[in-house]
Design an enzyme around this catalytic site. Structure first.
Site, PDB file in Angstrom:
ATOM      1  N   GLY A 150      -9.748   6.360   3.114  1.00  0.00           N
ATOM      2  CA  GLY A 150      -8.469   7.058   3.157  1.00  0.00           C
ATOM      3  C   GLY A 150      -7.394   6.320   3.926  1.00  0.00           C
ATOM      4  O   GLY A 150      -7.531   5.140   4.240  1.00  0.00           O
ATOM      5  N   TYR A 151      -6.308   7.031   4.231  1.00  0.00           N
ATOM      6  CA  TYR A 151      -5.096   6.452   4.832  1.00  0.00           C
ATOM      7  C   TYR A 151      -4.663   5.290   3.937  1.00  0.00           C
ATOM      8  O   TYR A 151      -4.553   4.135   4.361  1.00  0.00           O
ATOM      9  CB  TYR A 151      -5.331   6.017   6.283  1.00  0.00           C
ATOM     10  CG  TYR A 151      -4.063   6.074   7.097  1.00  0.00           C
ATOM     11  CD1 TYR A 151      -3.486   7.300   7.423  1.00  0.00           C
ATOM     12  CD2 TYR A 151      -3.415   4.919   7.505  1.00  0.00           C
ATOM     13  CE1 TYR A 151      -2.302   7.368   8.144  1.00  0.00           C
ATOM     14  CE2 TYR A 151      -2.227   4.970   8.229  1.00  0.00           C
ATOM     15  CZ  TYR A 151      -1.685   6.195   8.539  1.00  0.00           C
ATOM     16  OH  TYR A 151      -0.509   6.263   9.248  1.00  0.00           O
ATOM     17  N   GLY A 176     -12.362  -4.533  -2.367  1.00  0.00           N
ATOM     18  CA  GLY A 176     -11.410  -5.578  -2.019  1.00  0.00           C
ATOM     19  C   GLY A 176     -12.086  -6.776  -1.362  1.00  0.00           C
ATOM     20  O   GLY A 176     -13.032  -6.622  -0.587  1.00  0.00           O
ATOM     21  N   GLN A 214     -18.649  -7.174   3.071  1.00  0.00           N
ATOM     22  CA  GLN A 214     -19.011  -5.865   2.502  1.00  0.00           C
ATOM     23  C   GLN A 214     -19.226  -5.992   0.986  1.00  0.00           C
ATOM     24  O   GLN A 214     -20.200  -5.486   0.431  1.00  0.00           O
ATOM     25  CB  GLN A 214     -17.902  -4.865   2.794  1.00  0.00           C
ATOM     26  CG  GLN A 214     -17.995  -3.571   2.016  1.00  0.00           C
ATOM     27  CD  GLN A 214     -16.969  -2.569   2.465  1.00  0.00           C
ATOM     28  OE1 GLN A 214     -17.143  -1.932   3.498  1.00  0.00           O
ATOM     29  NE2 GLN A 214     -15.895  -2.407   1.711  1.00  0.00           N
ATOM     30  N   HIS A 247      -5.372  -0.477  -1.307  1.00  0.00           N
ATOM     31  CA  HIS A 247      -6.134   0.537  -2.049  1.00  0.00           C
ATOM     32  C   HIS A 247      -5.495   0.774  -3.421  1.00  0.00           C
ATOM     33  O   HIS A 247      -6.192   0.901  -4.432  1.00  0.00           O
ATOM     34  CB  HIS A 247      -6.151   1.867  -1.293  1.00  0.00           C
ATOM     35  CG  HIS A 247      -6.779   1.819   0.068  1.00  0.00           C
ATOM     36  ND1 HIS A 247      -6.053   2.011   1.218  1.00  0.00           N
ATOM     37  CD2 HIS A 247      -8.059   1.619   0.466  1.00  0.00           C
ATOM     38  CE1 HIS A 247      -6.860   1.944   2.267  1.00  0.00           C
ATOM     39  NE2 HIS A 247      -8.085   1.702   1.838  1.00  0.00           N
ATOM     40  N   HIS A 284      -3.091   2.529   1.397  1.00  0.00           N
ATOM     41  CA  HIS A 284      -1.954   1.600   1.396  1.00  0.00           C
ATOM     42  C   HIS A 284      -1.983   0.827   0.084  1.00  0.00           C
ATOM     43  O   HIS A 284      -2.817   1.120  -0.795  1.00  0.00           O
ATOM     44  CB  HIS A 284      -2.027   0.682   2.621  1.00  0.00           C
ATOM     45  CG  HIS A 284      -3.376   0.020   2.811  1.00  0.00           C
ATOM     46  ND1 HIS A 284      -3.888  -0.876   1.907  1.00  0.00           N
ATOM     47  CD2 HIS A 284      -4.324   0.157   3.785  1.00  0.00           C
ATOM     48  CE1 HIS A 284      -5.076  -1.299   2.317  1.00  0.00           C
ATOM     49  NE2 HIS A 284      -5.371  -0.667   3.457  1.00  0.00           N
ATOM     50  N   ARG A 321      -6.143   0.134   9.690  1.00  0.00           N
ATOM     51  CA  ARG A 321      -6.157  -0.063  11.151  1.00  0.00           C
ATOM     52  C   ARG A 321      -4.874  -0.715  11.667  1.00  0.00           C
ATOM     53  O   ARG A 321      -4.636  -0.713  12.874  1.00  0.00           O
ATOM     54  CB  ARG A 321      -7.375  -0.887  11.571  1.00  0.00           C
ATOM     55  CG  ARG A 321      -8.683  -0.109  11.426  1.00  0.00           C
ATOM     56  CD  ARG A 321      -9.849  -0.825  12.092  1.00  0.00           C
ATOM     57  NE  ARG A 321     -11.007   0.034  12.206  1.00  0.00           N
ATOM     58  CZ  ARG A 321     -12.037   0.048  11.357  1.00  0.00           C
ATOM     59  NH1 ARG A 321     -12.045  -0.768  10.323  1.00  0.00           N
ATOM     60  NH2 ARG A 321     -13.048   0.867  11.538  1.00  0.00           N
TER      61      ARG A 321
END
Ligand code: AMP
Length: 285
Positions: free
Chosen positions: A31-32, A147, A153, A37, A34, A187
């Protein structure tokens, strides 16, 4: 756009006969949202019939002293961005349903989880691999997008998907940056104005290494000295790691050849930022 909180409801839709031949594309996030995303969502929109976005700040991937409790959230804004990107379903499970009492299974991708962020954040990639496995089993996507910003990851998820024969295509997407080069990240919201300036040292150091590489330098040690020098010049910056690795295996490299990853993690004040670039990229990697 449907908003679904229940795991059973999401899974029932994914495996219902009404799904028929419809393909599902999936973008898991915390979430949050940008533009990073959004780039994943826009591409995912093109690749399938039904686009599912998940928003879940996964406690299992945060260490004891990390930012789980203060991780930024803004659901209303996220819904707006999701709508603009053509999302069909936003799946927002809650932590107690994801990890009920008695939960004890861990998905662990061994070697590729060990270096870089794995060394700095013990258990982090077990948390990632476990939650992504759960989300894949709930959402049942045909295709999932991640991404390159979180390069390790993505490598862990590719390895896990292949090792466990999950019938899901994994797509990696380029890093989206702010105009001045800072890699977009939820972040970044933690940074003060002066830290925001200092944070530019990450990309600046990557570009300097890239320029040396382009002029023919192939020694990882030489390039690493350049990167570290630039970051150490920034008073609020502390290096977690600066490393050159084979982009596929994440093994250490001394000589930079085709497909070498430069990965960095740097603390700017209290905020830990990561960035990377692949040098000598093989076509199609
Ligand atoms: P997060 O919400 O940080 O867990 O990220 C969700 C997904 O968005 C992951 O696959 C990230 O790699 C990807 N992502 C985050 N930031 C960026 C960015 N700046 N550019 C491209 N993808 C990103």
């Amino acid at each position: 756009m449907k908003i679904i909180n229940s795991i059973l409801h999401m899974q029932a839709l994914a495996i219902s006969p009404e799904r028929g031949e419809r393909r599902i594309s999936f973008v898991p996030t915390m979430g949050y949202l940008h533009d990073g995303h959004a780039s994943l969502l826009r591409e995912a929109r093109k690749l399938a019939d039904v686009l599912v976005l998940s928003i879940f700040v996964n406690p299992m991937q945060f260490g004891a002293n990390e930012d789980l409790d203060k991780y930024p959230r803004d659901m209303e804004r996220d819904f707006k961005i999701a709508e603009e990107c053509g999302v069909d379903i936003v799946f927002i499970p809650n932590a107690t349903e994801m990890y009920p009492n008695g939960f004890q299974t861990v998905v662990s991708v061994r070697d590729i989880s060990m270096p870089l962020c794995g060394a700095n954040r013990p258990g982090h990639f077990d948390g990632v691999a476990t939650v992504v496995t759960k989300l894949f089993n709930i959402v049942r996507p045909d295709i999932a997008l991640f991404g390159n910003k979180d390069f390790q990851q993505l490598a862990v998820i590719r390895r896990m998907t292949a090792d466990l024969n999950l019938p899901i295509e994994i797509v990696g997407m380029p890093i989206v940056r702010e105009r001045d080069g800072l890699a977009m990240s939820s972040r970044n919201a933690y940074l003060t104005q002066s830290e925001r300036e200092s944070a530019l040292c990450l990309y600046r150091s990557i570009l300097s290494a890239r320029a040396l590489f382009d002029s023919g330098e192939r020694s990882a040690a030489v390039l690493k000295r350049t990167v570290c020098g630039i970051i150490q010049n920034e008073p609020s910056a502390t290096i977690d790691y600066v490393e050159f690795r084979d982009a596929e295996t994440l093994n250490d490299v001394e000589v930079i050849d085709n497909s070498t990853l430069l990965a960095l993690a740097v603390r700017i004040g209290q905020t830990r930022l990561i960035d990377n670039m692949v040098f000598g990229e093989k076509p199609g990697f």
